[in-house]
Design an enzyme around this catalytic site. Structure first.
Site, PDB file in Angstrom:
ATOM      1  N   ASP A   1      13.878 -74.282 -27.386  1.00 29.48           N
ATOM      2  CA  ASP A   1      14.616 -73.345 -26.547  1.00 29.48           C
ATOM      3  C   ASP A   1      15.027 -72.121 -27.374  1.00 29.48           C
ATOM      4  OD1 ASP A   1      16.441 -71.983 -24.901  1.00 29.48           O
ATOM      5  OD2 ASP A   1      17.151 -73.834 -23.985  1.00 29.48           O
TER       6      ASP A   1
ATOM      7  N   SER B   1      21.252 -74.005 -17.714  1.00 32.20           N
ATOM      8  CA  SER B   1      21.637 -72.881 -18.559  1.00 32.20           C
ATOM      9  C   SER B   1      23.098 -72.486 -18.309  1.00 32.20           C
ATOM     10  CB  SER B   1      20.674 -71.711 -18.324  1.00 32.20           C
ATOM     11  OG  SER B   1      20.814 -70.727 -19.302  1.00 32.20           O
TER      12      SER B   1
ATOM     13  N   HIS C   1      13.189 -72.723 -22.936  1.00 35.38           N
ATOM     14  CA  HIS C   1      14.301 -72.534 -21.998  1.00 35.38           C
ATOM     15  C   HIS C   1      13.733 -72.400 -20.590  1.00 35.38           C
ATOM     16  CE1 HIS C   1      18.494 -71.714 -21.112  1.00 35.38           C
ATOM     17  NE2 HIS C   1      18.125 -70.692 -20.368  1.00 35.38           N
TER      18      HIS C   1
END
Length: 268
Positions: free
Chosen positions: A183, A130, A215
């Site tokens: 995601d 991320s 995610h």
């Protein structure tokens, strides 16, 4: 954003770095390579250390630093571990350029520390998830010496408008981006757009999409990433072998293959 915790040595803040600390798991054999992995927003270095410690080869030292705590605009100014400020979920909105560049310098300090300890830069792999994956990509391109590889999970390349001019190095380095098609936090097209742009100046970039993955990550996802990177003949042996082993032994066998393949990807 939380991850499993891991027992490891915790190093306090360095004089020249704004990082809050780092989890360091030393190599269990002769140290000849290093993996530096950057966590996502709101997490800490402990969050990824346990999973990565399981799959790294014995000669690899693992470093999972923790980002400094700061107000995050995207989260209404709430203070949390963050590598830089996130201002929106739009690729067209202004980014925290000063914060990104400052964070990259701190990542470079970690790399330089390993080099001073005798590990060549091409034996150092940079990775992240991320926001940490975004910083890993940017930091790699801003580092002049060749790295062993970059693994960027569920992320994007920040400050895209500065590239390819801003790419000072690692344009020939192996880069693997992985992203889930479900995601909801960092949309798949963010990763895809970054990949398309990176491919124009970093030809060894690769992108892998995972069906149904949101995610998040897990030990199983990390294994899939490693297997994806492996040689075709290794994957063929793997597929045949998995059909012949009992389910209860699957994790043990997976760990063994992951360690072998992880070493073949970046460190041989």
């Amino acid at each position: 954003f939380g991850r499993n915790r891991c027992m490891g040595s915790f190093h306090s803040r360095e004089k020249k770095s704004s990082m809050a600390g780092k989890v360091v798991i030393e190599a269990s054999a002769k140290h000849t390579a290093t993996l530096i992995f950057l966590h996502g927003l709101g997490d800490t270095g402990h969050g990824w250390a346990s999973t990565l410690a399981e799959i790294r080869p014995a000669y690899v030292k693992l470093i999972c630093p923790t980002a400094p705590v700061m107000p995050v605009t995207l989260n209404a100014g709430f203070r949390m571990p963050s590598w830089f400020d996130l201002r929106s979920l739009s690729l067209t909105e202004p980014e925290d350029e000063a914060g990104i560049k400052s964070a990259a310098k701190n990542v470079h300090l970690l790399i330089e520390e390993e080099e001073k300890a005798g590990i060549p830069s091409n034996r150092i792999v940079l990775g992240g998830f991320s926001q940490g994956g975004a910083l890993a990509l940017y930091s790699a391109f801003e580092y002049k010496k060749q790295l062993g590889g970059v693994v960027a999970l569920s992320c994007w390349l920040p400050l895209r408008q500065l590239f390819p001019i801003a790419a000072l190095g690692n344009k020939e380095t192996r880069i693997l981006q992985c992203h889930g098609d479900s995601d909801p936090v960092v949309p798949l097209h963010w990763g895809q757009e970054s990949y398309k742009m990176m491919k124009t100046f970093a030809p060894n970039s690769n992108f892998k999409t995972y069906m149904g993955l949101s995610h998040s990550s897990s030990t199983e996802v990390i294994f899939k990433v490693i297997l994806y990177c492996g040689l075709k003949e290794i994957k063929l042996i793997w597929s045949i072998y998995c059909d012949q082993i009992p389910k209860k032994n699957f994790r043990v066998i997976t760990l063994h293959f992951s360690k072998c393949i992880f070493g073949k990807i970046f460190f041989l």
